[in-house]
Scaffold this motif. Sequence first.
Motif, short mmCIF file in Angstrom:
data_model
loop_
_atom_site.label_atom_id
_atom_site.label_comp_id
_atom_site.label_asym_id
_atom_site.label_seq_id
_atom_site.Cartn_x
_atom_site.Cartn_y
_atom_site.Cartn_z
N ASN A 105 108.78 -114.97 1.03
CA ASN A 105 109.42 -113.70 0.74
C ASN A 105 108.85 -113.09 -0.54
OD1 ASN A 105 112.47 -112.42 -0.41
ND2 ASN A 105 111.48 -111.69 1.44
N PHE A 106 108.56 -111.82 -0.50
CA PHE A 106 107.99 -111.11 -1.64
C PHE A 106 108.90 -111.18 -2.86
CE2 PHE A 106 107.82 -107.22 -4.14
CZ PHE A 106 106.48 -107.13 -4.46
N ASN A 107 108.30 -111.27 -4.05
CA ASN A 107 109.07 -111.14 -5.29
C ASN A 107 108.27 -110.34 -6.30
OD1 ASN A 107 107.73 -112.95 -7.41
ND2 ASN A 107 108.01 -114.43 -5.74
N ILE A 108 108.89 -109.99 -7.41
CA ILE A 108 108.31 -109.08 -8.39
C ILE A 108 107.05 -109.62 -9.05
CG2 ILE A 108 109.58 -109.90 -10.42
CD1 ILE A 108 110.06 -106.94 -11.12
N ILE A 167 99.49 -99.05 -7.56
CA ILE A 167 99.83 -98.92 -6.14
C ILE A 167 100.63 -100.11 -5.62
CG2 ILE A 167 97.66 -99.98 -5.34
CD1 ILE A 167 99.47 -96.98 -3.72
N ASP A 168 100.36 -101.32 -6.10
CA ASP A 168 101.06 -102.48 -5.55
C ASP A 168 102.50 -102.59 -6.03
OD1 ASP A 168 100.28 -103.14 -8.10
OD2 ASP A 168 99.21 -104.98 -7.54
N ASN A 227 107.70 -103.48 -4.56
CA ASN A 227 109.00 -103.70 -5.18
C ASN A 227 110.00 -102.67 -4.69
OD1 ASN A 227 108.33 -105.86 -7.10
ND2 ASN A 227 107.06 -104.33 -8.10
N TYR A 228 109.56 -101.42 -4.65
CA TYR A 228 110.43 -100.32 -4.21
C TYR A 228 110.84 -100.49 -2.76
CZ TYR A 228 111.68 -95.51 -2.91
OH TYR A 228 112.31 -94.40 -2.42
N ILE A 229 109.88 -100.81 -1.90
CA ILE A 229 110.18 -100.97 -0.46
C ILE A 229 111.17 -102.11 -0.24
CG2 ILE A 229 109.15 -101.60 1.75
CD1 ILE A 229 106.61 -100.11 0.84
N GLU A 276 113.36 -103.30 -2.45
CA GLU A 276 114.67 -102.98 -3.02
C GLU A 276 115.40 -101.91 -2.22
OE1 GLU A 276 114.25 -102.20 -7.17
OE2 GLU A 276 113.53 -104.23 -7.61
N ARG A 277 114.65 -101.05 -1.55
CA ARG A 277 115.27 -100.05 -0.69
C ARG A 277 115.79 -100.65 0.61
NH1 ARG A 277 114.39 -94.59 -1.04
NH2 ARG A 277 115.76 -94.59 0.78
N GLY A 278 115.33 -101.86 0.97
CA GLY A 278 115.96 -102.54 2.08
C GLY A 278 115.11 -102.82 3.30
N LEU A 279 113.77 -102.75 3.18
CA LEU A 279 112.91 -103.18 4.28
C LEU A 279 112.38 -104.57 3.98
CD1 LEU A 279 110.74 -100.06 5.22
CD2 LEU A 279 113.07 -100.63 5.88
N PRO A 280 112.24 -105.42 4.99
CA PRO A 280 111.68 -106.76 4.74
C PRO A 280 110.23 -106.68 4.27
CG PRO A 280 112.73 -106.62 6.92
CD PRO A 280 112.63 -105.23 6.41
N VAL A 281 109.90 -107.48 3.26
CA VAL A 281 108.51 -107.59 2.79
C VAL A 281 108.20 -109.08 2.70
CG1 VAL A 281 106.86 -107.05 0.97
CG2 VAL A 281 108.74 -105.46 1.45
N GLN A 282 107.25 -109.53 3.52
CA GLN A 282 106.86 -110.93 3.57
C GLN A 282 105.38 -111.06 3.21
OE1 GLN A 282 110.03 -112.13 3.64
NE2 GLN A 282 109.44 -113.73 5.08
#
Length: 722
Positions: A621-624, A656-657, A661-663, A665-671
């Motif tokens: 799972n993506f993190n900052i 750009i990367d 973080n924004y995506i 936190e807005r609530g879409l899955p980022v893996q």
Amino acid sequence: MTLSPQSERLASKAPNRCHHHRNGNRCNKCTRRHHSSGSGRSVTMLLAFLVAMFLVGDGFLPSLIQPAHALDLPFIPSYKQSRAYNDLKRQNRKVLVLINSNCDIALQMTKTVVDTWASAYGSDLFTIRIVVGDSANLDRITTSSSSLAPQTGNNDGDNDNDDDMSENKQNYSKEWTKLDDEKIIPRKRCSIPCGGGKGQPPCFSDAVQRLEKYILYLPACPDTYPPVKKVMCMWNYVLRKWKNSYDYFMKIDMDTYLNIPNFLLFLKQNPPNKPLYSGRVGTGRTVAIEPFCLGMAYVLSRKTFSALPSRAFISTPLQQNSDVTFSTVIRNHLNLSCMEGVSETFKWTFVNRYWDFHDGQFTTLQFNKAMQSILPLSHVTSSHLQGSSVHPVKTSEDMRTLHSIISRSMLPIVEFKNPRGNTVMPEEMQPLCVYNPSQQYVRTGFYMRECLRERPVHPKKISHAYVVYLPHRKDSAERARDIVLQLTNFGFDADYHEGVDGMHDFESHPGGSLTLAEIGLREAYRNLFYRIIHSPEAKNDGLYLIFEDDITFSPHFRSRLDTLLQDPYCGAFLSSNSGGVLLLGATIWSNGSFPRINEWPGGWNLVNHNLKRNGYPRCYNFNIGVYGSYAQVLDLRAIKLFLTWLNSQKYANRPIDHAFNYIAERGLPVQVAFPYLAVPRGDTSNMHDYNKGNVEQRKKLHQWYYEPEKESEKHLNAMNLR
């Protein structure tokens, strides 16, 4: 770098602006530097845009921003939702939903209800009626053509306001007066303000008539509060008129949001030929009473409703509240209690909001003088997304916000202020889950459960692959040709996208904290995303592969990618209603402070925790602390959110990367795929500038190894994931 013969044949596909000159310098045939904007804007225009962008401080001038494309993306039901809908449709199930309201509230909320959940996936199985009583100030006329008969969805064809109405006016109380046989038309419409005010449509316009079809006028029912007499009068009318016309009978309040796609799952598991009286169980606020279904939302099956005697709602003594009175009717006549025989799976499916967050702090449910519940909507949580109904949602704005998030299956980060060192999660948050628990931990210090991904109905295909490159740089163009060739050999429809080289295309630095290269990369992605959403293939709602020109592929790239896209945790979510992002490679610079929360909590420690917790060696799972945009798979929902970030003044000075973080936190899955499927080259990278002598050191630091190389295997074995 020497091009292969195959690459030379592909060279003609590369969209170079000036084929006679590729070195990026001025020449006799070109009076300007070669620009490489995908949208074809000149350097002068682009420079003016960037200068203006930073003249206003840390952001964009809104007037200069191309507006986000209004690309309508369809709701994508989960496999379970689709199967439930198809089964109920095949069985010709009909659901009647009665919304208790008065004329004033209906004027405020009818259009919102019709525009949001009443038009959602599966609504064609529902007949939805907003029930207005004597507050409509009704006239009695005898002309049948004046009838405003609701005709929406899969209804029984009866006229809601026909002569049968007069037969259902009972002498139950003085307010329930009997009317003669006549048609009913309201003196004032209750669906939308019309007729006289500034900007109001005529009361017989199509816009008004469309909404009026949802209103059921019952002039003999008093719109007093508490609505005990109103609700009993309403049910008495339905019992007399539609007793055998529907398979399910539901009552909700006007401030209840009905999540029809989820409610279909409930109906499929509770057939109409079995007893059913279901809702959120209540036992009284101050004094314990017999359990009952709260009036915000409850539903009965045909077997239950049709078993009631004709005078059931007339013979039962009225109590203080309508839901308690209704429960008494069901218990006295049918010996059935709320949720009796219903699976525990649906125990919490009818959601009553008791708390929320505001400014990072808990807010609790309040009651006005009439004891009506009030709680402004600040956050949407997993309980709202997974429930069949949500209450209370008092305002039109809150209803539309809730629908916008639920209809896109988003789960925003819960913004809760956690005192430093407090590791005990509040009781209210413990049942909740999120798509991105690692990012949630960074924000609160609580590692919340990760929501299970819903199985999509149909896996999406890769619509197109793009390689971002710099056409005036020979080495970049050559690498791009090789990458396009490899992608073509993998079976993808691949193409070039001309990037923006800030160090070459801009005469001077426009200001701000970003480097010219970072500004150029932002512009390249902005142009690419507009190119995608304006392309004919966007209507197919597929997936998109995006690469920068300085990457290499895993030897087993195609097979591993196919596996990931079918994996419910790592990639299948891209085909679901939420969509999201799957990074195929990443750059992590440090271990981070996890489990401590400080300025730099993200990194390998948090990644390893996530991998161990889920037992998934294929992705994390993506993190900052995760960086890099050089290889990714996105759907159109993520692309639209990416564009929102790029066009926002707030994030104008971010690389750009940081958009991921924004995506997240807005609530879409980022893996993030792991081991990686693509990593930067160590010899000729343009975007990843580092000392070439430290290539091996960088590979080890970032774990830039392909499975099954030993270093990557060591990393997984150390966590007992092999």
